[in-house]
Design a protein around this motif. Structure first.
Motif, PDB file in Angstrom:
ATOM      1  N   TYR A 181      -4.869  71.557  41.079  1.00 22.44           N
ATOM      2  CA  TYR A 181      -6.179  72.209  40.530  1.00 22.44           C
ATOM      3  C   TYR A 181      -7.360  71.284  40.618  1.00 22.44           C
ATOM      4  CZ  TYR A 181      -2.702  75.181  38.473  1.00 22.44           C
ATOM      5  OH  TYR A 181      -1.695  76.209  38.449  1.00 22.44           O
ATOM      6  N   ASP A 182      -8.535  71.745  41.195  1.00 23.19           N
ATOM      7  CA  ASP A 182      -9.574  70.929  41.607  1.00 23.19           C
ATOM      8  C   ASP A 182     -10.663  71.566  40.318  1.00 23.19           C
ATOM      9  OD1 ASP A 182     -11.890  70.021  42.364  1.00 23.19           O
ATOM     10  OD2 ASP A 182     -11.698  70.665  44.491  1.00 23.19           O
ATOM     11  N   PHE A 183     -10.721  70.734  39.235  1.00 23.55           N
ATOM     12  CA  PHE A 183     -11.470  70.739  38.358  1.00 23.55           C
ATOM     13  C   PHE A 183     -12.958  70.708  38.637  1.00 23.55           C
ATOM     14  CE2 PHE A 183      -7.477  70.270  36.130  1.00 23.55           C
ATOM     15  CZ  PHE A 183      -7.618  71.420  35.114  1.00 23.55           C
ATOM     16  N   LYS A 184     -13.269  70.040  39.675  1.00 14.95           N
ATOM     17  CA  LYS A 184     -14.694  69.807  39.981  1.00 14.95           C
ATOM     18  C   LYS A 184     -15.205  71.134  40.274  1.00 14.95           C
ATOM     19  CE  LYS A 184     -17.905  66.877  42.272  1.00 14.95           C
ATOM     20  NZ  LYS A 184     -18.126  65.951  43.105  1.00 14.95           N
ATOM     21  N   VAL A 185     -14.588  72.002  41.110  1.00 16.23           N
ATOM     22  CA  VAL A 185     -14.758  73.444  41.638  1.00 16.23           C
ATOM     23  C   VAL A 185     -14.720  74.517  40.319  1.00 16.23           C
ATOM     24  CG1 VAL A 185     -14.071  75.444  42.937  1.00 16.23           C
ATOM     25  CG2 VAL A 185     -13.985  72.851  43.777  1.00 16.23           C
ATOM     26  N   LEU A 186     -13.400  74.225  39.549  1.00 15.39           N
ATOM     27  CA  LEU A 186     -13.383  75.171  38.401  1.00 15.39           C
ATOM     28  C   LEU A 186     -14.239  75.052  37.441  1.00 15.39           C
ATOM     29  CD1 LEU A 186      -9.342  74.746  37.947  1.00 15.39           C
ATOM     30  CD2 LEU A 186     -10.576  76.835  38.607  1.00 15.39           C
ATOM     31  N   ARG A 187     -14.779  73.976  36.980  1.00 16.82           N
ATOM     32  CA  ARG A 187     -15.760  73.783  36.021  1.00 16.82           C
ATOM     33  C   ARG A 187     -17.245  74.457  36.388  1.00 16.82           C
ATOM     34  NH1 ARG A 187     -18.027  67.393  35.362  1.00 16.82           N
ATOM     35  NH2 ARG A 187     -18.833  68.529  33.525  1.00 16.82           N
ATOM     36  N   GLU A 188     -17.412  74.735  37.541  1.00 18.86           N
ATOM     37  CA  GLU A 188     -18.503  75.377  37.977  1.00 18.86           C
ATOM     38  C   GLU A 188     -18.289  76.889  37.633  1.00 18.86           C
ATOM     39  OE1 GLU A 188     -21.411  74.131  38.959  1.00 18.86           O
ATOM     40  OE2 GLU A 188     -20.576  72.036  38.831  1.00 18.86           O
ATOM     41  N   LYS A 189     -17.233  77.532  37.711  1.00 23.99           N
ATOM     42  CA  LYS A 189     -17.055  78.791  37.396  1.00 23.99           C
ATOM     43  C   LYS A 189     -17.301  78.958  35.737  1.00 23.99           C
ATOM     44  CE  LYS A 189     -14.189  79.648  41.222  1.00 23.99           C
ATOM     45  NZ  LYS A 189     -12.997  80.072  41.747  1.00 23.99           N
ATOM     46  N   TYR A 190     -16.807  77.828  34.982  1.00 27.04           N
ATOM     47  CA  TYR A 190     -16.797  78.333  33.430  1.00 27.04           C
ATOM     48  C   TYR A 190     -18.278  77.572  32.787  1.00 27.04           C
ATOM     49  CZ  TYR A 190     -11.848  78.992  33.210  1.00 27.04           C
ATOM     50  OH  TYR A 190     -10.560  79.629  33.036  1.00 27.04           O
ATOM     51  N   ARG A 191     -18.963  76.995  33.849  1.00 28.80           N
ATOM     52  CA  ARG A 191     -20.057  76.482  33.216  1.00 28.80           C
ATOM     53  C   ARG A 191     -21.226  77.460  32.690  1.00 28.80           C
ATOM     54  NH1 ARG A 191     -22.412  71.797  36.745  1.00 28.80           N
ATOM     55  NH2 ARG A 191     -20.834  70.721  35.498  1.00 28.80           N
ATOM     56  N   PRO A 192     -21.450  78.513  33.317  1.00 26.97           N
ATOM     57  CA  PRO A 192     -22.439  79.555  33.058  1.00 26.97           C
ATOM     58  C   PRO A 192     -22.134  80.263  31.614  1.00 26.97           C
ATOM     59  CG  PRO A 192     -21.784  79.962  35.211  1.00 26.97           C
ATOM     60  CD  PRO A 192     -20.888  78.936  34.873  1.00 26.97           C
ATOM     61  N   ARG A 193     -20.906  80.133  31.146  1.00 27.65           N
ATOM     62  CA  ARG A 193     -20.515  80.682  29.732  1.00 27.65           C
ATOM     63  C   ARG A 193     -20.329  79.460  28.779  1.00 27.65           C
ATOM     64  NH1 ARG A 193     -15.143  83.696  30.653  1.00 27.65           N
ATOM     65  NH2 ARG A 193     -14.959  82.320  32.448  1.00 27.65           N
ATOM     66  N   ASN A 194     -20.593  78.111  29.200  1.00 22.51           N
ATOM     67  CA  ASN A 194     -20.680  76.828  28.253  1.00 22.51           C
ATOM     68  C   ASN A 194     -19.290  76.876  28.096  1.00 22.51           C
ATOM     69  OD1 ASN A 194     -22.587  75.156  27.856  1.00 22.51           O
ATOM     70  ND2 ASN A 194     -23.434  76.099  26.023  1.00 22.51           N
ATOM     71  N   LEU A 195     -18.315  76.746  28.993  1.00 21.06           N
ATOM     72  CA  LEU A 195     -16.949  77.168  28.370  1.00 21.06           C
ATOM     73  C   LEU A 195     -16.247  75.669  29.416  1.00 21.06           C
ATOM     74  CD1 LEU A 195     -15.959  80.431  27.888  1.00 21.06           C
ATOM     75  CD2 LEU A 195     -16.483  78.958  26.296  1.00 21.06           C
ATOM     76  N   GLU A 196     -16.937  74.844  30.310  1.00 20.79           N
ATOM     77  CA  GLU A 196     -16.411  74.250  31.305  1.00 20.79           C
ATOM     78  C   GLU A 196     -15.429  73.159  30.491  1.00 20.79           C
ATOM     79  OE1 GLU A 196     -18.985  71.211  33.200  1.00 20.79           O
ATOM     80  OE2 GLU A 196     -20.697  72.372  32.036  1.00 20.79           O
ATOM     81  N   TYR A 197     -15.926  72.741  29.285  1.00 21.03           N
ATOM     82  CA  TYR A 197     -15.001  71.692  28.627  1.00 21.03           C
ATOM     83  C   TYR A 197     -13.720  72.077  27.968  1.00 21.03           C
ATOM     84  CZ  TYR A 197     -18.994  68.317  29.407  1.00 21.03           C
ATOM     85  OH  TYR A 197     -19.790  67.927  30.133  1.00 21.03           O
ATOM     86  N   LEU A 198     -13.482  73.284  27.908  1.00 16.97           N
ATOM     87  CA  LEU A 198     -12.190  73.880  27.707  1.00 16.97           C
ATOM     88  C   LEU A 198     -11.158  73.428  28.632  1.00 16.97           C
ATOM     89  CD1 LEU A 198     -13.070  77.596  26.338  1.00 16.97           C
ATOM     90  CD2 LEU A 198     -12.144  75.718  24.831  1.00 16.97           C
TER      91      LEU A 198
END
Length: 560
Positions: free
Chosen positions: A252-269
């Motif tokens: 699981y590449d979290f550096k890629v995944l966090r970009e998908k969650y960032r627009p909704r301000n949920l990356e730290y979940l």
């Protein structure tokens, strides 16, 4: 010349026949460490043992006391109720935390277990953020009692990724209660103005190091070769919720995944959906140990740690997944690091530690169906419709249901009074309708839960222990074993992904319970006990008053 043994004289004056029994005492620890591993089933102590180190879970099991048959004695088995029950020594019927949230008849709205609009969060980057407090917990905790016994000189620090886990473990008098700021661009630890007007400098410094970002810029790969995870089903399967990618498989590449969650301000979940969430909690707990000088303040202090990633990963991938297995293997190393630092900080004789869980979890329903275990989905929306129609037929047309969710049915009491009906009769009518539906084992009326005495550790007894009159419904529904709840009337069991919990069946109630400390016996027992016994046990070790609503019994094997 006659000599007098002072110890024997004291014993005679006290009327004690064994002098050494009167003089010898369990050493008083200067620090109580409570560890709650969210959603951990007891069997997981054994399932992954071949991959555990000698210094984590295995150390607690061999050097401490292992209660192999620890069972929760109430429903629903959920996070808020679990943490409150562990630390108060009573069930929801006593402390009032009947679930993570519950319906409030007066406001016609949901009440979150620790949300408190009178306070605000401290340290969050959100412009406006509602705070948290333990006001809904109606009794003291063992942490509160330790504070009271020292005239508030003891320190209590409580830490988790989840606010409800940290708050309900910390209690009413905690000095510091911290959880992760997941819904804003921070990922650091925050608190509530109920506890502190501002974050201590050491917390500010820890957050400024950007550890959350460092973990979210990394990849999650298994600690061992993936083919060796034979305790789990295959990594590539149809039972898991996909985490922003096409398939739920390693890495699981979290550096890629966090970009998908960032627009909704949920990356730290995402941190809580990986082993890195547990690592962050351990690092923060070790920082608190050092910076708050815990165990060295002249009184007995408390450090409460709740590991939430096991629950979040479990919900997403299920208890039989490779992902969860890897989280536990890595958590074992976190426990080892924590114990090692406690040894260095206080010495092995200076602290007592317990480890348990707030609940277990059922295997993924679609997996159970595939292997031939009875399972199904309880479709609450369908139950609502059938119940409303049945009440209309029995009582006449009317909006008889005020609310129906999870396993709680709230009847329209103003309408019942207006029609001149007896509430107990309407409850019984609703119960009779519900119990005929597929997937429902029993439907217990609030009247019976108040006046009957169920004592056989069966589903009725557990429901009664989870019932609090001012917050629970008019009818409490108990589902059959293997049945999970969902409001989607079209969801077929074969499509279910991830897991849930909350029932009174063993997959939800059977949890680990380990205690280790200087002067306490080591060993194991299969006697049926409950996590609600922990608080009174700690009280006996410290010779203080148990929590105000305590119903648990001290774990006497530790003292023999």
């Amino acid at each position: 010349m006659i000599t007098i043994d002072c110890r024997k004289t004291i014993c005679l004056l006290l009327g004690v026949t064994s002098c050494f029994a009167a003089i010898a005492q369990v050493p008083k620890p200067t620090l109580v460490v409570g560890i709650v591993v969210d959603q951990m089933r007891a069997e997981q102590l054994y399932r992954y043992q071949s991959k555990f180190s000698q210094d984590g879970f295995k150390r607690l099991m061999s050097n401490g006391f292992n209660y192999k048959n620890a069972q929760y004695n109430y429903t629903p088995t959920v996070t808020s109720a679990g943490h409150a029950s562990i630390y108060t020594g009573t069930t929801p019927s006593g402390h009032g935390i009947v679930s993570n949230s519950w319906y409030d008849r007066t406001s016609n709205n949901y009440v979150q277990s620790v949300e408190d609009t009178e306070y605000s969060t401290v340290g969050s980057r959100q412009a406006e953020s509602v705070g948290a407090s333990p006001k809904n917990m109606l009794t003291t905790t063992i942490s509160d009692q330790i504070k009271l016994s020292s005239q508030l000189r003891s320190k209590v620090i409580s830490i988790s990724l989840k606010d409800r886990a940290a708050v309900l473990s910390g209690g009413h008098l905690a000095d510091g209660v911290y959880w992760q700021d997941t819904y804003a661009s921070s990922g650091g630890f925050i608190t509530s103005s109920y506890y502190n007007a501002e974050l201590p400098q050491w917390v500010e410094d820890f957050n400024a190091e950007g550890r959350a970002d460092a973990y979210l810029d990394s990849k999650w790969t298994p600690l061992f070769d993936i083919e060796s995870y034979t305790e789990s089903y295959a990594d590539d399967n149809t039972y898991e919720i996909v985490l922003g990618e096409e398939r739920a498989v390693f890495p699981y590449d979290f550096k890629v995944l966090r970009e998908k969650y960032r627009p909704r301000n949920l990356e730290y979940l995402l941190l809580g959906l990986s082993p890195f969430g547990n690592t962050l909690v351990t690092e923060f707990a070790l920082e608190a140990l050092e910076r708050e000088n815990l165990g060295k303040n002249g009184e007995t202090d408390v450090l409460s740690i709740s590991y939430s990633a096991t629950d979040k990963v479990g919900h997403l991938f299920g208890p039989d997944s490779v992902e969860l297995a890897d989280v536990y293997v890595r958590l074992d190393r976190e426990i080892a690091a924590l114990l090692s630092e406690l040894d260095r900080h206080l010495g092995k004789e200076g602290y007592v530690v317990f480890l348990t869980s707030d609940h277990g979890a059922i295997p993924v329903a679609s997996y159970l169906e595939n292997v031939g275990i009875p399972t199904d989905v309880a479709r609450i929306s369908q139950y609502k419709s059938v119940l409303q129609q049945g009440l209309n037929k029995a009582l006449g047309q009317g909006d008889w249901l005020q609310h129906f969710s999870d396993n709680q049915v709230y009847l329209n009491r103003p309408l019942i009074r207006e029609k001149g009906l007896a509430l107990a009769d309407v409850q019984r009518t609703a119960s009779d309708i519900l119990v005929e539906l597929d997937g429902i084992r029993e439907a217990l009326t609030a009247t019976n839960l108040r006046v009957q005495n169920y004592t056989n550790h069966d589903s009725r007894h557990l429901a009664q222990n989870g019932y609090y009159q001012k917050r629970s419904g008019d009818v409490v529904v108990i589902f059959e074993s293997g049945v999970i709840q969902d409001d989607d009337s079209d969801l077929h069991v074969s499509l279910v992904k991830g897991t849930v919990h909350g029932s009174g069946y063993a997959y939800d109630t059977h949890v680990p319970l380990l205690i280790m400390g200087a002067g306490l016996n080591s060993g194991q027992s299969v006697r049926r006990v409950s996590p609600t016994d922990i608080a009174s046990t700690i009280a006996m070790i410290l010779n203080i008053q148990p929590p105000s609503g305590n119903r648990g019994e001290p774990l006497y094997e530790l003292f023999k």
